[in-house]
Motif scaffolding. Structure first.
Motif, PDB file in Angstrom:
ATOM      1  N   ASN A 161       2.038  -2.060  -1.291  1.00 56.23           N
ATOM      2  CA  ASN A 161       3.012  -3.105  -0.935  1.00 56.23           C
ATOM      3  C   ASN A 161       2.532  -4.010   0.191  1.00 56.23           C
ATOM      4  O   ASN A 161       3.328  -4.680   0.852  1.00 56.23           O
ATOM      5  CB  ASN A 161       4.370  -2.501  -0.583  1.00 56.23           C
ATOM      6  CG  ASN A 161       5.007  -1.799  -1.770  1.00 56.23           C
ATOM      7  OD1 ASN A 161       4.893  -2.259  -2.912  1.00 56.23           O
ATOM      8  ND2 ASN A 161       5.663  -0.680  -1.523  1.00 56.23           N
ATOM      9  N   GLY A 162       1.221  -4.034   0.391  1.00 50.30           N
ATOM     10  CA  GLY A 162       0.611  -4.990   1.305  1.00 50.30           C
ATOM     11  C   GLY A 162       1.081  -4.908   2.738  1.00 50.30           C
ATOM     12  O   GLY A 162       1.322  -3.834   3.298  1.00 50.30           O
ATOM     13  N   LYS A 163       1.225  -6.090   3.338  1.00 48.40           N
ATOM     14  CA  LYS A 163       1.572  -6.174   4.760  1.00 48.40           C
ATOM     15  C   LYS A 163       2.937  -5.561   5.054  1.00 48.40           C
ATOM     16  O   LYS A 163       3.107  -4.865   6.054  1.00 48.40           O
ATOM     17  CB  LYS A 163       1.545  -7.651   5.181  1.00 48.40           C
ATOM     18  CG  LYS A 163       1.861  -7.891   6.621  1.00 48.40           C
ATOM     19  CD  LYS A 163       1.463  -9.299   7.063  1.00 48.40           C
ATOM     20  CE  LYS A 163       2.188 -10.372   6.292  1.00 48.40           C
ATOM     21  NZ  LYS A 163       1.897 -11.729   6.827  1.00 48.40           N
ATOM     22  N   THR A 164       3.905  -5.806   4.156  1.00 47.58           N
ATOM     23  CA  THR A 164       5.244  -5.242   4.356  1.00 47.58           C
ATOM     24  C   THR A 164       5.215  -3.724   4.301  1.00 47.58           C
ATOM     25  O   THR A 164       5.855  -3.038   5.111  1.00 47.58           O
ATOM     26  CB  THR A 164       6.228  -5.777   3.296  1.00 47.58           C
ATOM     27  OG1 THR A 164       6.248  -7.210   3.348  1.00 47.58           O
ATOM     28  CG2 THR A 164       7.626  -5.235   3.517  1.00 47.58           C
ATOM     29  N   GLY A 165       4.471  -3.181   3.340  1.00 46.06           N
ATOM     30  CA  GLY A 165       4.360  -1.730   3.216  1.00 46.06           C
ATOM     31  C   GLY A 165       3.711  -1.101   4.426  1.00 46.06           C
ATOM     32  O   GLY A 165       4.141  -0.036   4.898  1.00 46.06           O
ATOM     33  N   LEU A 166       2.695  -1.770   4.979  1.00 47.21           N
ATOM     34  CA  LEU A 166       2.018  -1.257   6.165  1.00 47.21           C
ATOM     35  C   LEU A 166       2.945  -1.320   7.379  1.00 47.21           C
ATOM     36  O   LEU A 166       2.990  -0.388   8.189  1.00 47.21           O
ATOM     37  CB  LEU A 166       0.745  -2.048   6.435  1.00 47.21           C
ATOM     38  CG  LEU A 166      -0.065  -1.651   7.668  1.00 47.21           C
ATOM     39  CD1 LEU A 166      -0.427  -0.172   7.638  1.00 47.21           C
ATOM     40  CD2 LEU A 166      -1.329  -2.505   7.782  1.00 47.21           C
ATOM     41  N   ALA A 167       3.709  -2.395   7.499  1.00 49.47           N
ATOM     42  CA  ALA A 167       4.648  -2.528   8.614  1.00 49.47           C
ATOM     43  C   ALA A 167       5.712  -1.434   8.555  1.00 49.47           C
ATOM     44  O   ALA A 167       6.074  -0.849   9.590  1.00 49.47           O
ATOM     45  CB  ALA A 167       5.308  -3.900   8.585  1.00 49.47           C
ATOM     46  N   ASN A 168       6.193  -1.148   7.365  1.00 48.04           N
ATOM     47  CA  ASN A 168       7.189  -0.077   7.204  1.00 48.04           C
ATOM     48  C   ASN A 168       6.611   1.279   7.594  1.00 48.04           C
ATOM     49  O   ASN A 168       7.305   2.125   8.172  1.00 48.04           O
ATOM     50  CB  ASN A 168       7.706  -0.045   5.774  1.00 48.04           C
ATOM     51  CG  ASN A 168       8.585  -1.248   5.443  1.00 48.04           C
ATOM     52  OD1 ASN A 168       9.173  -1.865   6.339  1.00 48.04           O
ATOM     53  ND2 ASN A 168       8.669  -1.593   4.158  1.00 48.04           N
ATOM     54  N   ARG A 169       5.359   1.504   7.253  1.00 48.83           N
ATOM     55  CA  ARG A 169       4.712   2.761   7.637  1.00 48.83           C
ATOM     56  C   ARG A 169       4.599   2.846   9.167  1.00 48.83           C
ATOM     57  O   ARG A 169       4.816   3.904   9.756  1.00 48.83           O
ATOM     58  CB  ARG A 169       3.310   2.846   7.013  1.00 48.83           C
ATOM     59  CG  ARG A 169       2.590   4.147   7.325  1.00 48.83           C
ATOM     60  CD  ARG A 169       1.155   4.130   6.843  1.00 48.83           C
ATOM     61  NE  ARG A 169       1.075   4.152   5.406  1.00 48.83           N
ATOM     62  CZ  ARG A 169       1.075   5.248   4.662  1.00 48.83           C
ATOM     63  NH1 ARG A 169       1.175   6.434   5.247  1.00 48.83           N
ATOM     64  NH2 ARG A 169       0.971   5.183   3.349  1.00 48.83           N
ATOM     65  N   MET A 170       4.266   1.742   9.790  1.00 47.49           N
ATOM     66  CA  MET A 170       4.094   1.721  11.241  1.00 47.49           C
ATOM     67  C   MET A 170       5.441   1.991  11.941  1.00 47.49           C
ATOM     68  O   MET A 170       5.487   2.643  12.980  1.00 47.49           O
ATOM     69  CB  MET A 170       3.493   0.387  11.681  1.00 47.49           C
ATOM     70  CG  MET A 170       2.068   0.164  11.194  1.00 47.49           C
ATOM     71  SD  MET A 170       1.441  -1.502  11.506  1.00 47.49           S
ATOM     72  CE  MET A 170       1.119  -1.399  13.252  1.00 47.49           C
ATOM     73  N   LYS A 171       6.508   1.469  11.378  1.00 47.28           N
ATOM     74  CA  LYS A 171       7.837   1.719  11.959  1.00 47.28           C
ATOM     75  C   LYS A 171       8.218   3.187  11.824  1.00 47.28           C
ATOM     76  O   LYS A 171       8.895   3.752  12.690  1.00 47.28           O
ATOM     77  CB  LYS A 171       8.884   0.862  11.243  1.00 47.28           C
ATOM     78  CG  LYS A 171       8.762  -0.631  11.499  1.00 47.28           C
ATOM     79  CD  LYS A 171       9.791  -1.390  10.662  1.00 47.28           C
ATOM     80  CE  LYS A 171       9.612  -2.891  10.798  1.00 47.28           C
ATOM     81  NZ  LYS A 171      10.548  -3.644   9.918  1.00 47.28           N
ATOM     82  N   LYS A 172       7.780   3.799  10.745  1.00 49.54           N
ATOM     83  CA  LYS A 172       8.138   5.195  10.465  1.00 49.54           C
ATOM     84  C   LYS A 172       7.377   6.158  11.352  1.00 49.54           C
ATOM     85  O   LYS A 172       7.927   7.156  11.828  1.00 49.54           O
ATOM     86  CB  LYS A 172       7.847   5.494   8.985  1.00 49.54           C
ATOM     87  CG  LYS A 172       8.178   6.913   8.567  1.00 49.54           C
ATOM     88  CD  LYS A 172       7.819   7.106   7.095  1.00 49.54           C
ATOM     89  CE  LYS A 172       8.052   8.539   6.665  1.00 49.54           C
ATOM     90  NZ  LYS A 172       7.682   8.769   5.243  1.00 49.54           N
TER      91      LYS A 172
END
Length: 250
Positions: free
Chosen positions: A237-248
């Protein structure tokens, strides 16, 4: 006395027969389980082969090998890298991807675009996520490159860029994503080391999720004494998927 001995012998014989019978039953049950396992294994290998051959069909239509529907396979669910899936002709509306010069320009500062396979093909499906991060890196002329014959200089130079810059690529991908999609307070709570390990693992699990897009010689004689490469790494899921992982991961 003789009668007692006879009864003892008969008892031992009957006990032995019962034990033997029990052993045979266990052996038979084991063989049934083994055959069932071998049958299931064979079915899985056959399905996997068909998926890799990109010829698996379900009710006359191409089906994603990512998840086989029960109507087509009773048990098997096969997980393959996303780039190996066979898109249905009715599902994919083809759109052009950026050209090589576009990617080189994007990679000067680092940015997201379509997968390596889509770029090489020249088209992607409408709605596909830009899930791959591209960044260019170079190296200077080295003793190894200067002393090697021209035939091996290219591979040596590319390997040198990959070895020296791969770690920088992953860190920049996280850094830019954090700055663009996370607040300063969110970034301060991210477990950077844990996210980095997870991203590296994700890229190592799939075929060419991380590698080099293109390389060019950068020395004046263009003899591959030095070179510059566009490297890439991916995330679901690209940049959004990576950002969500970082928040988690905090």
């Amino acid at each position: 006395m003789n009668k007692i001995i006879v009864w003892i012998v008969l008892g031992i014989g009957l006990s032995s027969c019962a034990s033997s019978s029990s052993f045979e039953k266990e052996k038979l049950a084991f063989e049934k389980e083994r055959l069932a396992f071998e049958k299931e294994k064979l079915a899985f290998e056959k399905l996997k082969f068909l998926c890799q051959k990109k010829s698996f069909t379900c009710n006359g239509k191409y089906s994603s090998c990512l998840q086989i529907k029960p109507a087509c396979a009773k048990k098997s669910v096969v997980f393959l890298p996303k780039e190996n899936l066979v898109p249905s002709k009715t599902d994919c509306v083809s759109i052009p991807t950026p050209s090589s010069p576009d990617i080189w320009q994007l990679a000067e500062r680092g940015g997201w675009s379509y997968s390596y396979f889509a770029l090489k093909k020249g088209s992607a499906c409408k709605g596909d996520t830009k899930e791959t991060f591209y960044k260019s890196y170079g190296n200077s002329e080295s003793y190894v490159a200067k002393t090697q014959v021209p035939r091996t200089k290219k591979s040596s130079c590319i390997n040198n860029v990959l070895f020296s810059a791969k770690g920088k690529l992953y860190k920049l991908m996280l850094e830019k994503t954090g700055k663009e999609l996370l607040s300063s307070s969110q970034r301060s709570r991210v477990n950077q080391e844990k996210v980095l390990r997870q991203v590296v693992q994700y890229n190592n699990e799939g075929k060419k999720r991380s590698f080099y897009y293109e390389c060019k010689p950068s020395d004046a004689a263009r003899q591959w004494n030095s070179c510059r490469c566009v490297l890439f790494a991916s995330h679901e899921n690209g940049k959004t998927g990576l950002a969500n992982r970082m928040k988690k991961e905090r």
